[in-house]
Design a protein around this motif. Sequence first.
Motif, short mmCIF file in Angstrom:
data_model
loop_
_atom_site.label_atom_id
_atom_site.label_comp_id
_atom_site.label_asym_id
_atom_site.label_seq_id
_atom_site.Cartn_x
_atom_site.Cartn_y
_atom_site.Cartn_z
N ARG A 1 0.84 -1.19 0.00
CA ARG A 1 0.00 0.00 0.00
C ARG A 1 0.87 1.24 0.00
O ARG A 1 1.93 1.27 0.63
CB ARG A 1 -0.89 0.01 1.23
N MET A 2 0.39 2.28 -0.70
CA MET A 2 1.11 3.54 -0.73
C MET A 2 0.10 4.67 -0.59
O MET A 2 -0.98 4.63 -1.18
CB MET A 2 1.87 3.69 -2.05
N VAL A 3 0.45 5.66 0.22
CA VAL A 3 -0.38 6.85 0.38
C VAL A 3 0.46 8.05 -0.05
O VAL A 3 1.60 8.20 0.39
CB VAL A 3 -0.84 7.03 1.85
N ALA A 4 -0.11 8.89 -0.90
CA ALA A 4 0.59 10.09 -1.36
C ALA A 4 -0.29 11.31 -1.13
O ALA A 4 -1.49 11.28 -1.41
CB ALA A 4 0.92 9.96 -2.84
N TYR A 5 0.31 12.36 -0.63
CA TYR A 5 -0.38 13.63 -0.43
C TYR A 5 0.11 14.59 -1.50
O TYR A 5 1.32 14.79 -1.63
CB TYR A 5 -0.09 14.18 0.96
N ILE A 6 -0.80 15.16 -2.25
CA ILE A 6 -0.41 16.11 -3.29
C ILE A 6 -1.08 17.45 -3.02
O ILE A 6 -2.22 17.51 -2.54
CB ILE A 6 -0.76 15.60 -4.71
N ALA A 7 -0.36 18.53 -3.30
CA ALA A 7 -0.85 19.86 -2.97
C ALA A 7 -1.86 20.40 -3.99
O ALA A 7 -2.72 21.20 -3.63
CB ALA A 7 0.32 20.83 -2.85
N GLU A 8 -1.77 19.95 -5.21
CA GLU A 8 -2.65 20.48 -6.26
C GLU A 8 -3.41 19.35 -6.93
O GLU A 8 -2.80 18.40 -7.42
CB GLU A 8 -1.83 21.24 -7.31
N LEU A 9 -4.72 19.46 -6.99
CA LEU A 9 -5.55 18.43 -7.59
C LEU A 9 -5.19 18.17 -9.05
O LEU A 9 -5.23 17.03 -9.51
CB LEU A 9 -7.03 18.83 -7.47
N GLU A 10 -4.77 19.20 -9.76
CA GLU A 10 -4.42 19.03 -11.17
C GLU A 10 -3.15 18.20 -11.38
O GLU A 10 -2.85 17.77 -12.49
CB GLU A 10 -4.30 20.37 -11.91
N ASP A 11 -2.41 17.92 -10.32
CA ASP A 11 -1.22 17.08 -10.43
C ASP A 11 -1.53 15.58 -10.31
O ASP A 11 -0.65 14.75 -10.46
CB ASP A 11 -0.19 17.46 -9.36
N TRP A 12 -2.78 15.25 -10.05
CA TRP A 12 -3.17 13.85 -9.84
C TRP A 12 -2.82 12.98 -11.04
O TRP A 12 -2.26 11.90 -10.90
CB TRP A 12 -4.65 13.78 -9.55
N SER A 13 -3.14 13.45 -12.24
CA SER A 13 -2.85 12.63 -13.44
C SER A 13 -1.35 12.45 -13.64
O SER A 13 -0.90 11.38 -14.05
CB SER A 13 -3.51 13.22 -14.68
N ALA A 14 -0.56 13.46 -13.33
CA ALA A 14 0.89 13.34 -13.43
C ALA A 14 1.39 12.32 -12.42
O ALA A 14 2.29 11.51 -12.73
CB ALA A 14 1.56 14.69 -13.20
N PHE A 15 0.83 12.32 -11.21
CA PHE A 15 1.22 11.33 -10.21
C PHE A 15 0.87 9.93 -10.69
O PHE A 15 1.68 9.01 -10.57
CB PHE A 15 0.55 11.60 -8.86
N ASP A 16 -0.32 9.76 -11.25
CA ASP A 16 -0.72 8.44 -11.77
C ASP A 16 0.26 7.95 -12.82
O ASP A 16 0.63 6.78 -12.84
CB ASP A 16 -2.13 8.50 -12.37
N ARG A 17 0.68 8.83 -13.70
CA ARG A 17 1.64 8.48 -14.75
C ARG A 17 2.98 8.03 -14.15
O ARG A 17 3.53 7.00 -14.53
CB ARG A 17 1.83 9.68 -15.68
N LEU A 18 3.49 8.82 -13.21
CA LEU A 18 4.76 8.49 -12.56
C LEU A 18 4.66 7.17 -11.80
O LEU A 18 5.56 6.33 -11.86
CB LEU A 18 5.16 9.59 -11.57
N TYR A 19 3.58 6.99 -11.10
CA TYR A 19 3.36 5.77 -10.33
C TYR A 19 3.37 4.56 -11.25
O TYR A 19 4.02 3.56 -10.97
CB TYR A 19 2.02 5.89 -9.60
N ALA A 20 2.69 4.67 -12.38
CA ALA A 20 2.64 3.56 -13.35
C ALA A 20 4.03 3.29 -13.92
O ALA A 20 4.42 2.13 -14.08
CB ALA A 20 1.65 3.89 -14.46
N GLU A 21 4.79 4.33 -14.23
CA GLU A 21 6.14 4.16 -14.79
C GLU A 21 7.06 3.46 -13.79
O GLU A 21 7.82 2.57 -14.16
CB GLU A 21 6.74 5.52 -15.16
N LEU A 22 7.02 3.89 -12.55
CA LEU A 22 7.93 3.34 -11.54
C LEU A 22 7.48 1.97 -11.03
O LEU A 22 8.31 1.18 -10.59
CB LEU A 22 8.08 4.31 -10.37
N ARG A 23 6.22 1.70 -11.06
CA ARG A 23 5.70 0.45 -10.52
C ARG A 23 5.52 -0.63 -11.58
O ARG A 23 5.44 -1.80 -11.25
CB ARG A 23 4.36 0.69 -9.82
#
Length: 84
Positions: free
Chosen positions: A49-71
Amino acid sequence: MIFVSGKLPHHADGTVDPDANFEIQAGRALRNVLAIIGAAGGGSDTVVRMVAYIAELEDWSAFDRLYAELRGALRPARVVVPVA
């Protein structure tokens, strides 16, 4: 079991680049977490399990992309919490 908490986008020397964009900082933080897990004898395939806190809602898709690339194909449960 390995628990990792509160990891920020620090460089190996402990410095942070506050002017780096979200993708650079989030990618560095994710890689830092995976490095800590590896140093403790685990691997990315042992994360449940991983929990991530992001400051801007518009960064969510970028986080999803990075998460998919690294995982890769193996992606454990995750929670993304916008905190803005």
